[in-house]
Design a protein around this motif. Structure first.
Motif, PDB file in Angstrom:
ATOM      1  N   ASP A  18       0.822  -1.212   0.000  1.00 28.20           N
ATOM      2  CA  ASP A  18       0.000   0.000   0.000  1.00 28.20           C
ATOM      3  C   ASP A  18       0.861   1.270   0.000  1.00 28.20           C
ATOM      4  OD1 ASP A  18       0.985  -0.161   2.547  1.00 28.20           O
ATOM      5  OD2 ASP A  18      -0.950  -0.310   3.530  1.00 28.20           O
ATOM      6  N   LYS A  19       2.127   1.150  -0.355  1.00 25.32           N
ATOM      7  CA  LYS A  19       3.058   2.283  -0.371  1.00 25.32           C
ATOM      8  C   LYS A  19       2.509   3.408  -1.255  1.00 25.32           C
ATOM      9  CE  LYS A  19       7.826   3.379  -1.555  1.00 25.32           C
ATOM     10  NZ  LYS A  19       9.114   2.801  -1.993  1.00 25.32           N
ATOM     11  N   GLY A  20       2.556   4.628  -0.728  1.00 26.83           N
ATOM     12  CA  GLY A  20       2.092   5.788  -1.477  1.00 26.83           C
ATOM     13  C   GLY A  20       0.632   6.127  -1.267  1.00 26.83           C
ATOM     14  N   MET A  21      -0.070   5.366  -0.455  1.00 28.40           N
ATOM     15  CA  MET A  21      -1.484   5.632  -0.197  1.00 28.40           C
ATOM     16  C   MET A  21      -1.659   6.329   1.142  1.00 28.40           C
ATOM     17  SD  MET A  21      -3.311   2.160  -1.535  1.00 28.40           S
ATOM     18  CE  MET A  21      -4.918   2.837  -1.157  1.00 28.40           C
ATOM     19  N   TYR A  22      -2.686   7.159   1.237  1.00 30.35           N
ATOM     20  CA  TYR A  22      -2.989   7.871   2.475  1.00 30.35           C
ATOM     21  C   TYR A  22      -4.051   7.121   3.271  1.00 30.35           C
ATOM     22  CZ  TYR A  22      -0.307  11.888   0.924  1.00 30.35           C
ATOM     23  OH  TYR A  22       0.712  12.712   0.539  1.00 30.35           O
ATOM     24  N   PHE A  23      -3.905   7.156   4.598  1.00 26.11           N
ATOM     25  CA  PHE A  23      -4.821   6.500   5.510  1.00 26.11           C
ATOM     26  C   PHE A  23      -5.098   7.420   6.691  1.00 26.11           C
ATOM     27  CE2 PHE A  23      -2.601   3.054   3.392  1.00 26.11           C
ATOM     28  CZ  PHE A  23      -3.607   2.142   3.124  1.00 26.11           C
ATOM     29  N   VAL A  24      -6.161   7.110   7.427  1.00 26.39           N
ATOM     30  CA  VAL A  24      -6.482   7.797   8.674  1.00 26.39           C
ATOM     31  C   VAL A  24      -6.161   6.842   9.816  1.00 26.39           C
ATOM     32  CG1 VAL A  24      -8.323   8.773  10.103  1.00 26.39           C
ATOM     33  CG2 VAL A  24      -8.308   9.178   7.666  1.00 26.39           C
ATOM     34  N   VAL A  25      -5.526   7.363  10.855  1.00 32.11           N
ATOM     35  CA  VAL A  25      -5.225   6.559  12.035  1.00 32.11           C
ATOM     36  C   VAL A  25      -6.502   6.448  12.866  1.00 32.11           C
ATOM     37  CG1 VAL A  25      -3.841   6.410  14.136  1.00 32.11           C
ATOM     38  CG2 VAL A  25      -2.816   7.323  12.044  1.00 32.11           C
ATOM     39  N   VAL A  26      -6.953   5.214  13.097  1.00 27.85           N
ATOM     40  CA  VAL A  26      -8.170   5.004  13.871  1.00 27.85           C
ATOM     41  C   VAL A  26      -7.880   4.485  15.273  1.00 27.85           C
ATOM     42  CG1 VAL A  26      -9.641   4.704  11.856  1.00 27.85           C
ATOM     43  CG2 VAL A  26      -8.550   2.715  12.878  1.00 27.85           C
ATOM     44  N   ALA A  27      -6.665   4.001  15.504  1.00 24.23           N
ATOM     45  CA  ALA A  27      -6.252   3.547  16.838  1.00 24.23           C
ATOM     46  C   ALA A  27      -4.734   3.534  16.889  1.00 24.23           C
ATOM     47  CB  ALA A  27      -6.807   2.168  17.148  1.00 24.23           C
ATOM     48  N   VAL A  28      -4.193   3.635  18.105  1.00 25.09           N
ATOM     49  CA  VAL A  28      -2.750   3.657  18.305  1.00 25.09           C
ATOM     50  C   VAL A  28      -2.405   2.617  19.358  1.00 25.09           C
ATOM     51  CG1 VAL A  28      -0.793   5.084  19.011  1.00 25.09           C
ATOM     52  CG2 VAL A  28      -2.675   6.116  17.762  1.00 25.09           C
TER      53      VAL A  28
END
Length: 89
Positions: A18-28
């Motif tokens: 998935d390199k180069g894709m943007y994501f949202v952090v939903v948990a840490v």
């Protein structure tokens, strides 16, 4: 820089298929983050990724972050539409 990554942060994947894709952090977690993009990675099955393999974009989706902190329902379509501008670049 990885210490700044929190829930609602927009991150760029720097390693993996998935390199180069943007994501949202939903948990840490301890040394890991759980990511969703509303398309391939839904909120009910987030991607577990090492913090070394993501780069913080500097953006935070405040509306989604507040909902996640309060335990309110967040729809995958909300995340997908919020990330659309990042993935089009």
């Amino acid at each position: 820089m990885n210490n700044e990554i929190g829930i609602g942060a927009v991150v760029l994947s720097t390693q993996g298929r998935d390199k180069g894709m943007y994501f949202v952090v939903v948990a840490v977690g301890a040394g890991v983050v759980y990511l969703a993009d509303g398309g391939m990675r839904k909120l009910n099955a987030p991607k577990k990724k090492n913090v070394k393999h993501v780069s913080h974009s500097g953006a935070v989706l405040d509306g989604i972050a507040v909902k996640l902190h309060e335990g309110k329902k967040v729809f995958d379509s909300e995340i997908k539409s919020a990330l659309r501008q990042f993935n089009q670049q």
